[in-house]
Design a protein around this motif. Structure first.
Motif, PDB file in Angstrom:
ATOM      1  N   LEU A 349       0.776  -1.020   0.047  1.00 50.29           N
ATOM      2  CA  LEU A 349      -0.046  -0.114  -0.066  1.00 50.29           C
ATOM      3  C   LEU A 349       0.893   1.264   0.040  1.00 50.29           C
ATOM      4  O   LEU A 349       0.741   2.226  -0.917  1.00 50.29           O
ATOM      5  CB  LEU A 349      -1.067   0.122   1.208  1.00 50.29           C
ATOM      6  N   ILE A 350       1.857   1.246   0.895  1.00 55.16           N
ATOM      7  CA  ILE A 350       2.545   2.552   0.980  1.00 55.16           C
ATOM      8  C   ILE A 350       3.334   2.809  -0.387  1.00 55.16           C
ATOM      9  O   ILE A 350       3.663   3.902  -0.939  1.00 55.16           O
ATOM     10  CB  ILE A 350       3.483   2.442   2.176  1.00 55.16           C
ATOM     11  N   PHE A 351       4.137   1.722  -0.805  1.00 56.54           N
ATOM     12  CA  PHE A 351       4.718   1.876  -1.857  1.00 56.54           C
ATOM     13  C   PHE A 351       4.062   2.370  -3.168  1.00 56.54           C
ATOM     14  O   PHE A 351       4.601   3.042  -3.921  1.00 56.54           O
ATOM     15  CB  PHE A 351       5.607   0.497  -2.286  1.00 56.54           C
ATOM     16  N   GLY A 352       2.941   1.587  -3.308  1.00 55.60           N
ATOM     17  CA  GLY A 352       2.005   2.142  -4.525  1.00 55.60           C
ATOM     18  C   GLY A 352       1.419   3.273  -4.029  1.00 55.60           C
ATOM     19  O   GLY A 352       1.633   4.126  -5.271  1.00 55.60           O
ATOM     20  N   VAL A 353       0.828   3.717  -3.153  1.00 55.12           N
ATOM     21  CA  VAL A 353       0.005   4.872  -3.021  1.00 55.12           C
ATOM     22  C   VAL A 353       1.100   6.002  -2.883  1.00 55.12           C
ATOM     23  O   VAL A 353       0.891   7.096  -3.461  1.00 55.12           O
ATOM     24  CB  VAL A 353      -0.826   4.835  -1.875  1.00 55.12           C
ATOM     25  N   GLY A 354       2.211   5.762  -2.233  1.00 52.92           N
ATOM     26  CA  GLY A 354       3.214   6.886  -2.241  1.00 52.92           C
ATOM     27  C   GLY A 354       4.032   7.175  -3.351  1.00 52.92           C
ATOM     28  O   GLY A 354       4.675   8.207  -3.522  1.00 52.92           O
ATOM     29  N   GLY A 355       4.122   6.126  -4.135  1.00 56.96           N
ATOM     30  CA  GLY A 355       4.643   6.559  -5.685  1.00 56.96           C
ATOM     31  C   GLY A 355       6.098   6.214  -5.569  1.00 56.96           C
ATOM     32  O   GLY A 355       6.628   6.991  -6.449  1.00 56.96           O
ATOM     33  N   LEU A 356       6.551   5.337  -4.912  1.00 59.42           N
ATOM     34  CA  LEU A 356       7.946   5.068  -4.981  1.00 59.42           C
ATOM     35  C   LEU A 356       8.453   4.632  -6.177  1.00 59.42           C
ATOM     36  O   LEU A 356       7.782   3.953  -6.926  1.00 59.42           O
ATOM     37  CB  LEU A 356       8.252   4.075  -3.883  1.00 59.42           C
ATOM     38  N   SER A 357       9.658   5.117  -6.670  1.00 63.74           N
ATOM     39  CA  SER A 357      10.102   4.837  -7.985  1.00 63.74           C
ATOM     40  C   SER A 357      11.576   4.707  -7.725  1.00 63.74           C
ATOM     41  O   SER A 357      12.243   4.871  -6.934  1.00 63.74           O
ATOM     42  CB  SER A 357      10.025   6.165  -8.949  1.00 63.74           C
ATOM     43  N   LEU A 358      11.833   3.357  -8.547  1.00 57.06           N
ATOM     44  CA  LEU A 358      13.144   2.982  -8.830  1.00 57.06           C
ATOM     45  C   LEU A 358      13.714   3.012  -9.998  1.00 57.06           C
ATOM     46  O   LEU A 358      13.112   2.494 -10.942  1.00 57.06           O
ATOM     47  CB  LEU A 358      13.416   1.277  -8.360  1.00 57.06           C
ATOM     48  N   GLU A 359      14.686   3.892 -10.364  1.00 58.60           N
ATOM     49  CA  GLU A 359      15.317   4.151 -11.677  1.00 58.60           C
ATOM     50  C   GLU A 359      16.543   3.995 -11.852  1.00 58.60           C
ATOM     51  O   GLU A 359      17.491   3.915 -10.981  1.00 58.60           O
ATOM     52  CB  GLU A 359      15.168   5.812 -11.796  1.00 58.60           C
ATOM     53  N   ALA A 360      16.939   3.446 -13.000  1.00 58.03           N
ATOM     54  CA  ALA A 360      18.362   3.158 -13.543  1.00 58.03           C
ATOM     55  C   ALA A 360      18.370   3.495 -14.918  1.00 58.03           C
ATOM     56  O   ALA A 360      18.099   2.574 -15.761  1.00 58.03           O
ATOM     57  CB  ALA A 360      18.654   1.504 -13.255  1.00 58.03           C
ATOM     58  N   GLY A 361      19.043   4.486 -15.373  1.00 58.55           N
ATOM     59  CA  GLY A 361      19.074   4.954 -16.634  1.00 58.55           C
ATOM     60  C   GLY A 361      17.649   5.363 -17.208  1.00 58.55           C
ATOM     61  O   GLY A 361      16.910   5.880 -16.661  1.00 58.55           O
ATOM     62  N   ALA A 362      17.309   4.503 -18.352  1.00 57.31           N
ATOM     63  CA  ALA A 362      16.160   4.792 -19.036  1.00 57.31           C
ATOM     64  C   ALA A 362      15.069   3.903 -18.389  1.00 57.31           C
ATOM     65  O   ALA A 362      13.883   3.959 -18.462  1.00 57.31           O
ATOM     66  CB  ALA A 362      16.168   4.500 -20.398  1.00 57.31           C
ATOM     67  N   PHE A 363      15.491   2.831 -17.541  1.00 61.16           N
ATOM     68  CA  PHE A 363      14.559   2.121 -16.688  1.00 61.16           C
ATOM     69  C   PHE A 363      13.895   2.676 -15.748  1.00 61.16           C
ATOM     70  O   PHE A 363      14.738   3.164 -14.804  1.00 61.16           O
ATOM     71  CB  PHE A 363      15.112   0.770 -16.622  1.00 61.16           C
ATOM     72  N   GLU A 366       7.547   1.854 -10.974  1.00 61.05           N
ATOM     73  CA  GLU A 366       7.179   2.738  -9.817  1.00 61.05           C
ATOM     74  C   GLU A 366       5.606   2.248  -9.721  1.00 61.05           C
ATOM     75  O   GLU A 366       5.024   1.477 -10.485  1.00 61.05           O
ATOM     76  CB  GLU A 366       7.481   3.979 -10.190  1.00 61.05           C
ATOM     77  N   GLY A 367       5.054   2.881  -8.940  1.00 61.42           N
ATOM     78  CA  GLY A 367       3.672   2.695  -8.522  1.00 61.42           C
ATOM     79  C   GLY A 367       3.195   1.402  -8.598  1.00 61.42           C
ATOM     80  O   GLY A 367       3.721   0.470  -7.727  1.00 61.42           O
ATOM     81  N   ILE A 368       2.143   1.050  -9.328  1.00 59.44           N
ATOM     82  CA  ILE A 368       1.395  -0.288  -9.347  1.00 59.44           C
ATOM     83  C   ILE A 368       2.425  -1.276  -9.608  1.00 59.44           C
ATOM     84  O   ILE A 368       2.473  -2.270  -8.860  1.00 59.44           O
ATOM     85  CB  ILE A 368       0.209  -0.251 -10.326  1.00 59.44           C
ATOM     86  N   GLY A 369       3.277  -1.110 -10.720  1.00 58.83           N
ATOM     87  CA  GLY A 369       4.167  -2.110 -10.999  1.00 58.83           C
ATOM     88  C   GLY A 369       5.238  -2.542  -9.971  1.00 58.83           C
ATOM     89  O   GLY A 369       5.483  -3.956  -9.800  1.00 58.83           O
ATOM     90  N   LEU A 370       5.618  -1.759  -9.366  1.00 59.52           N
ATOM     91  CA  LEU A 370       6.606  -1.774  -8.460  1.00 59.52           C
ATOM     92  C   LEU A 370       6.062  -2.357  -7.098  1.00 59.52           C
ATOM     93  O   LEU A 370       6.535  -3.527  -6.727  1.00 59.52           O
ATOM     94  CB  LEU A 370       7.481  -0.388  -7.752  1.00 59.52           C
ATOM     95  N   CYS A 371       4.808  -2.007  -6.765  1.00 53.87           N
ATOM     96  CA  CYS A 371       4.263  -2.525  -5.583  1.00 53.87           C
ATOM     97  C   CYS A 371       3.810  -3.975  -5.773  1.00 53.87           C
ATOM     98  O   CYS A 371       3.718  -4.788  -4.814  1.00 53.87           O
ATOM     99  CB  CYS A 371       3.205  -1.761  -4.977  1.00 53.87           C
ATOM    100  N   GLY A 372       3.275  -4.298  -6.985  1.00 53.83           N
ATOM    101  CA  GLY A 372       3.012  -5.654  -7.502  1.00 53.83           C
ATOM    102  C   GLY A 372       4.056  -6.454  -7.265  1.00 53.83           C
ATOM    103  O   GLY A 372       3.913  -7.840  -6.713  1.00 53.83           O
TER     104      GLY A 372
END
Length: 394
Positions: A349-363, A366-372
């Motif tokens: 819930l917190i990762f998804g609603v909070g909008g946490l994003s992991l970035e590495a270059g163009a990759f 975040e959001g729904i995909g990350l929390c899933g």
């Protein structure tokens, strides 16, 4: 059947900037593909999935439409992989991989992440009207949708979205929110505006995890339509074939520029009401949807629906998504205060609603995909309490 599905079907492309005519076409083609894969045994209609609204909007904003469509096509391919795994290991494999303790919070994140979209559309002032007028139209659409869902009887209870759109549209007319100029300019017959996907790995990795929740939702929908029709569709034709049909329909839609497909609960309700268990009816509904896709003025008319009217309806629709996620946790009957469950649900819930994003270059993930993905990994890696392990072994 098409009338019942129509409101939700066209809302998704309107909200995401896709062509509603393409959505009608791909819904019809997708349903035909599904009927072919399942040998015409399951009375379902496939159309635009609400689970992908937020990812499509963010994907188009960050990567572009053609690139985002490649991610949607990959989501359909993910269904194909799941169908093969289910065929190999049985349907219980899907529940073990994606239990309610994972999918419930992910579904909740989908609804909660869309909440600002609904409120923004409901309160957004235009060039010819203020925020007060926008809220008034949104309230009219919201009230009409609520009353239809709560008090209507028979087939009318199945179309609260259409009723809400109609009431909001009528309320918006005297306030100058609607312009019919695009309808007058549009031709009667026209090809839908197709868009060809462009392979884009960051977009694929961004969209792919979102398919986790709709895959579980598909499983639940097949159980629901099985109960309505009093037939075990999980065994015949088999959930691996229904998921395969859904995946092929989703990939086909993306290749033409349409939104991902999913089985519609509203249509299952219509099947229960009318006692029409013949899947051939869905074939005719699909053919009509394909025919409507080539009416240019229809697409232009759908685009004239004012944003506040849609915003009022979306308050309920997106809230419903959250409630579905909560309900899946309730039905699972697990103690959410138990440390293992608490950790998984809280982090998702917190990762998804909070909008946490992991970035590495163009990759970027975040959001729904990350929390899933995080939810699936936590469920696989975290140990069960001793008493649960004993129960599982038994």
């Amino acid at each position: 059947m098409l009338f019942v599905a129509f409101g939700a079907l066209v809302l998704v492309p309107i909200l995401t900037g896709l062509d509603p005519n393409v959505a009608l076409l791909t819904a019809g083609l997708g349903t035909l593909v599904f009927q072919l894969i399942t040998s015409g045994k399951v009375p379902v209609f496939l159309a635009s999935s609400f689970a992908f609204i937020a990812p499509i909007q963010l994907g188009i904003q960050q990567y572009g439409l053609a690139e985002t469509l490649s991610g949607l096509a990959a989501a359909g391919a993910f269904y194909l992989v799941l169908s093969l795994l289910i065929f190999w290991r049985g349907p219980g494999f899907l529940i073990r991989l994606l239990p309610p303790i994972v999918t419930g919070p992910v579904i909740m994140v989908i609804g909660l992440s869309l909440a600002p979209v609904a409120i923004g559309m409901a309160s957004n002032a235009g060039e010819t009207y203020g925020e007060g007028a926008a809220l008034g139209v949104a309230a009219a659409a919201l009230l009409a949708t609520m009353l239809t869902a709560l008090l209507a009887r028979g087939w009318l209870r199945l179309v609260p979205i259409l009723v809400g759109i109609a009431v909001g549209y009528i309320a918006a007319l005297p306030l100058g929110m609607v312009s019919f100029a695009p309808v007058a300019e549009a031709p009667w017959f026209a090809l839908p505006s197709f868009t060809v996907p462009v392979f884009h790995l960051p977009s694929i990795l961004f969209i792919l995890p979102v398919a986790i929740a709709p895959a579980i939702e598909h499983f639940g929908d097949i159980i629901a339509v099985s109960a309505v029709a009093k037939k075990d569709y999980l065994r015949d034709p088999g959930v691996h074939r229904t998921l395969l049909g859904d995946g092929l329909a989703t990939t086909l839609a993306a290749l033409l520029g349409g939104p991902p497909n999913t089985t519609y609960s509203e249509v299952t309700g219509a099947v229960a009401l009318t006692k029409t268990f013949n899947a051939g009816i869905m074939t005719w509904a699909a053919i009509v949807a394909i025919a409507l896709a080539f009416i240019g003025k229809l697409g232009a008319l759908l685009r004239t629906i004012p944003a506040p009217a849609m915003g009022g309806i979306l308050v309920i629709l997106f809230g419903t998504i959250v409630v579905i996620g909560i309900n899946s946790l309730v039905q699972a009957g697990q103690d959410l205060t138990q440390p293992r469950n608490l950790v998984i649900v809280a982090i998702i819930l917190i990762f998804g609603v909070g909008g946490l994003s992991l970035e590495a270059g163009a990759f970027a993930l975040e959001g729904i995909g990350l929390c899933g993905i995080v939810g699936v990994l936590l469920n696989l890696l975290l140990p069960y309490p001793a008493e649960e392990e004993t129960g599982l072994e038994q």
